[in-house]
Motif scaffolding. Sequence first.
Motif, PDB file in Angstrom:
ATOM      1  N   TYR A 228     -24.960  17.176   6.947  1.00  0.00           N
ATOM      2  CA  TYR A 228     -25.033  17.135   5.488  1.00  0.00           C
ATOM      3  C   TYR A 228     -23.922  16.196   5.003  1.00  0.00           C
ATOM      4  N   TYR A 229     -24.273  14.930   4.802  1.00  0.00           N
ATOM      5  CA  TYR A 229     -23.313  13.912   4.380  1.00  0.00           C
ATOM      6  C   TYR A 229     -22.073  13.910   5.274  1.00  0.00           C
ATOM      7  N   GLY A 230     -22.324  13.915   6.578  1.00  0.00           N
ATOM      8  CA  GLY A 230     -21.242  13.823   7.539  1.00  0.00           C
ATOM      9  C   GLY A 230     -20.624  15.149   7.945  1.00  0.00           C
ATOM     10  N   ARG A 231     -21.081  16.242   7.379  1.00  0.00           N
ATOM     11  CA  ARG A 231     -20.538  17.566   7.706  1.00  0.00           C
ATOM     12  C   ARG A 231     -21.552  18.334   8.542  1.00  0.00           C
ATOM     13  N   GLN A 232     -21.074  19.047   9.560  1.00  0.00           N
ATOM     14  CA  GLN A 232     -21.964  19.855  10.391  1.00  0.00           C
ATOM     15  C   GLN A 232     -22.514  21.032   9.598  1.00  0.00           C
ATOM     16  N   PHE A 233     -23.794  21.313   9.811  1.00  0.00           N
ATOM     17  CA  PHE A 233     -24.340  22.584   9.340  1.00  0.00           C
ATOM     18  C   PHE A 233     -23.716  23.711  10.164  1.00  0.00           C
ATOM     19  N   ASP A 252     -29.550  27.814   6.485  1.00  0.00           N
ATOM     20  CA  ASP A 252     -28.355  27.590   7.310  1.00  0.00           C
ATOM     21  C   ASP A 252     -27.433  28.785   7.122  1.00  0.00           C
ATOM     22  N   VAL A 253     -26.976  29.344   8.233  1.00  0.00           N
ATOM     23  CA  VAL A 253     -26.240  30.603   8.193  1.00  0.00           C
ATOM     24  C   VAL A 253     -25.200  30.593   9.306  1.00  0.00           C
ATOM     25  N   THR A 254     -24.318  31.552   9.319  1.00  0.00           N
ATOM     26  CA  THR A 254     -23.169  31.556  10.242  1.00  0.00           C
ATOM     27  C   THR A 254     -23.409  32.330  11.531  1.00  0.00           C
ATOM     28  N   TYR A 255     -24.641  32.587  11.904  1.00  0.00           N
ATOM     29  CA  TYR A 255     -24.880  33.410  13.086  1.00  0.00           C
ATOM     30  C   TYR A 255     -24.383  32.767  14.382  1.00  0.00           C
ATOM     31  N   GLY A 256     -24.405  31.459  14.487  1.00  0.00           N
ATOM     32  CA  GLY A 256     -23.866  30.823  15.681  1.00  0.00           C
ATOM     33  C   GLY A 256     -22.394  31.158  15.875  1.00  0.00           C
ATOM     34  N   TYR A 257     -21.637  31.111  14.790  1.00  0.00           N
ATOM     35  CA  TYR A 257     -20.221  31.501  14.841  1.00  0.00           C
ATOM     36  C   TYR A 257     -20.075  32.988  15.149  1.00  0.00           C
ATOM     37  N   LEU A 258     -20.879  33.817  14.512  1.00  0.00           N
ATOM     38  CA  LEU A 258     -20.780  35.260  14.689  1.00  0.00           C
ATOM     39  C   LEU A 258     -21.264  35.725  16.059  1.00  0.00           C
ATOM     40  N   GLN A 259     -21.928  34.823  16.783  1.00  0.00           N
ATOM     41  CA  GLN A 259     -22.338  35.130  18.154  1.00  0.00           C
ATOM     42  C   GLN A 259     -21.563  34.280  19.171  1.00  0.00           C
ATOM     43  N   ASP A 260     -20.451  33.722  18.719  1.00  0.00           N
ATOM     44  CA  ASP A 260     -19.466  33.091  19.609  1.00  0.00           C
ATOM     45  C   ASP A 260     -19.922  31.809  20.289  1.00  0.00           C
ATOM     46  N   PHE A 261     -20.843  31.052  19.676  1.00  0.00           N
ATOM     47  CA  PHE A 261     -21.162  29.767  20.298  1.00  0.00           C
ATOM     48  C   PHE A 261     -21.121  28.589  19.315  1.00  0.00           C
ATOM     49  N   ARG A 262     -20.606  28.821  18.104  1.00  0.00           N
ATOM     50  CA  ARG A 262     -20.416  27.740  17.143  1.00  0.00           C
ATOM     51  C   ARG A 262     -19.040  27.894  16.496  1.00  0.00           C
ATOM     52  N   PRO A 263     -18.460  26.797  16.007  1.00  0.00           N
ATOM     53  CA  PRO A 263     -17.146  26.890  15.364  1.00  0.00           C
ATOM     54  C   PRO A 263     -17.210  27.639  14.040  1.00  0.00           C
ATOM     55  N   ALA A 264     -16.034  27.926  13.509  1.00  0.00           N
ATOM     56  CA  ALA A 264     -15.967  28.586  12.201  1.00  0.00           C
ATOM     57  C   ALA A 264     -16.719  27.755  11.173  1.00  0.00           C
ATOM     58  N   PRO A 265     -17.443  28.386  10.264  1.00  0.00           N
ATOM     59  CA  PRO A 265     -18.306  27.651   9.329  1.00  0.00           C
ATOM     60  C   PRO A 265     -17.520  26.766   8.377  1.00  0.00           C
ATOM     61  N   GLY A 266     -18.157  25.657   8.010  1.00  0.00           N
ATOM     62  CA  GLY A 266     -17.554  24.721   7.068  1.00  0.00           C
ATOM     63  C   GLY A 266     -18.363  24.545   5.802  1.00  0.00           C
TER      64      GLY A 266
END
Length: 426
Positions: A228-233, A252-266
């Motif tokens: 999204y304009y250079g920012r990760q979903f 787009d939601v924070t489940y990847g972070y909450l399941q320990d395979f994505r960075p903290a949401p931005g």
Amino acid sequence: MVMIPFALAAITFAINAQSTNVDFQSLLKRNNGTSNGGNNGAPRYAQVIRPSSFAVLDTVPPPTQANGSTLFFPPGTDADSLAAKPFLIYDDAFYDIIGSDPTLTLIASTDGDPLFHEANTWYPPTDEMFFVQNAGAPDAGTGLAKSAVVEKISLAQAQQIASQGNGTGQVDVITVNSTVQVVNPNGGTNFQGKLVFAGEGQGDDVPSALYLVDPVEPYETKVILNNYYGRQFNSLNDVAVNPRNKELYFTDVTYGYLQDFRPAPGLQNQVYRFNYDTGAVGVVADGFNMPNGLTFSPDGKYAYVADTGTAAGFWGSNYTKPASLYRFDVTDDGLFENRVTFAFVHSGVPDGVHCDSKGNVYAGCGDGVHVWNPSGLLIGKIWVGSTSANFQFAGQGRMVISAETKLYYATLGAEGADITSANYSG
């Protein structure tokens, strides 16, 4: 002499049915259905569950015992009786959904690996149903260490064992090895004769993205959106086509972070729209806890978005948060407005969401597939007794239900919204 009043009553019943312009068979169903667990007038694998039978209960457990993680058994039922007749009729309108002889068959299962999670997508030319493994599930080892996979089955094989009850092992589950790996796929839809999958991403360096996949070998695949304009979903969850403007809409939601395979949401959790031809991307709705499943009514006038805020990964479950479906009006220029609460789910959360050709709304929930009429009345369920994150129609009278470690094939009366046609998805 006993037969005379009976005959007069039958004649009166028929005349009343005709004079009030009500379908005679519907009246028979209404009069023959019993209060709970009955089968008189219902198909062989269906039973009538009248809400009046549980409006007042002798005992209502406290929230520590009855909450979003528990199954509800109406009076006179238990796990065995609901499994034996899994089409639960809460309202007479559900008869039209299930048809005269619905069936539910277990066609595949695993000991613990959640191979049958989400993204159920039907491809008519080969009559195959695609779906994906659960990303971030400990029993699968997916997420950060390795990506979840895309899979498919032949519906011709499934149809051969329909109504068997248990046909495990008789339908081949095939892994789809695309030319570009769809990294941790979660949602999917038909689009311009191909499939689009929402990939949640992996770690810091593999961003969440939309993938366009040719569903025929060698499964040519390309990324069509990854920022999204250079920012990760955060971690894209579900995707659907607005049939009026043919654009892709996604959550787009924070489940990847909450399941320990994505960075903290931005970014905040929200719903986006994407024009594949121009590359333009924008936001159409925010203000959610955990936006999840997404679909449109067959005419594209309404959008339905699931909020699964109750389920928050390593934060745990909070049953005062949403387990809700919201409905939006969709404007002529593709915006969302006039958000209303369409339904709140009592068991689990509403995950995958789809409509049939009549505009009834279906969601995968904690005990199976729930079905509401367009006014938000729960009219019935397809009971599987465990979480069913997603499902999908395969045209007229067929449905595949994903229940994590179990995969079901259902036959019924309803027809799915025509999302596979060029008129709908471009």
